[in-house]
Design a protein around this motif. Structure first.
Motif: not given
Length: 309
Positions: A24-25, A98-104, A200-209
């Motif tokens: 993630i960059t 949980g959205h608009g923040r970061d992957y974690d 910039k507006y949608w998570y590219r990586f979607r955790p399986y959780q």
């Protein structure tokens, strides 16, 4: 292993990227840099923040909460905001927790967390004295709204005047989504095929959780629809759904139509759109937007706005 099983395995491998953590960059929404302006300028997005001491004139206006979908941000409803003339109504753009923040942050969130952002703004508006409030949700935003109706939330809070659902997801168009609970720990995340601007507006990586969380809230709503759900007294609801939605199967709207009734037992309103895109009301950043797609968007916007006047 027979050919069908091999095909299934390759399909899974094509859909899911890796069993290791994603790279993630900071140019991605998934990174540590905060992109969604509603987090640092909430007064530009939430009516409760912009008008903390509303006047009688403010309180006379109709407020509509607009709620985005899974992995998205407030950007998903920005076109409606830009299109609208807010002389008679005002728009409150909700960012799901949980959205608009970061992957974690996304990975750790539950669907109840996502939904809490809706009820938090709704209850703030009620506490400020607003009496005309409606809600519109796209994709999972619609699913979360349906769960609020199913749970009886509006039985103990001011009922909304209108509810609008854009391509709500109760049944996924992807057959693989339902088995994420089984293969999730092996694949870790799904990677979305989107442009650098969309990153910039949608998570590219979607955790399986989080995919599991989405499946869970869809299951809760489906069960509610099987048992039948009734709207609060005098609440109007309309569903708009793309006829060839690649994400939320139109079976979703069939189930909603069959399982959701008005307070008097009458059927709800449904409109199938001649469209093959998910969340047909969001055209910004899409390529090759057609005249028909613009017409569909304008049709939905006008219908929503006319109910708020």
């Amino acid at each position: 292993m027979n050919k069908s099983n091999l095909f299934f395995l390759f399909a899974i491998m094509a859909l899911f990227y890796s069993c290791s953590a994603p790279t993630i960059t900071d140019d991605l929404l998934d990174g540590k840099v905060i992109f969604d302006p509603s987090l640092y300028n909430p007064e530009q997005f939430l009516v409760s923040a912009k008008y903390p001491n509303p006047t009688p004139e403010d309180l006379s206006k109709h407020i509509i909460l607009v709620v985005h979908g899974y992995s998205a941000t407030t950007f998903e409803w920005q076109e409606f905001k830009d299109w609208s003339n807010e002389s008679t109504y005002r728009i409150s753009q909700v960012l799901l927790d949980g959205h608009g923040r970061d992957y974690d942050s996304f990975k750790a969130s539950k669907w109840e967390d996502w939904q809490s952002a809706i009820t938090e703004e709704y209850e703030k508006l009620i506490a400020l004295g607003y009496t005309k409030i409606s809600i519109a949700g796209s994709s999972t935003g619609g699913t979360l709204i349906l769960e609020l109706v199913k749970s009886g939330y509006f039985n103990t809070h001011l009922p909304p005047k209108n509810l609008f659902l854009i391509d709500p997801i109760v049944v996924s168009s992807s057959k693989l989504q339902s088995i994420v609970g089984i293969i999730g720990p092996m694949i870790v995340y799904a990677e979305s095929d989107q442009t650098s601007e969309e990153n910039k507006y949608w998570y590219r990586f979607r955790p399986y959780q989080t995919i599991n969380e989405l499946n869970d809230v869809m299951k809760v709503v489906r069960k509610g629809l099987e048992d039948e759900i009734k709207l609060p007294t005098e609440t109007y609801l309309k569903v708009f759904h793309s006829l060839h939605d690649p994400v939320a199967s139109t079976t979703s709207t069939v189930l909603i139509y069959k399982g959701l009734k008005t307070s008097t037992g009458a059927p709800i309103d449904v409109q199938l759109m001649d469209s093959d895109i998910h969340v047909f009301t969001r055209l910004s950043l899409r390529s090759n937007v057609t005249t028909l797609q613009h017409a569909n968007q304008l049709d939905a916007f006008n219908q929503i706005a006319n109910k708020l006047n």
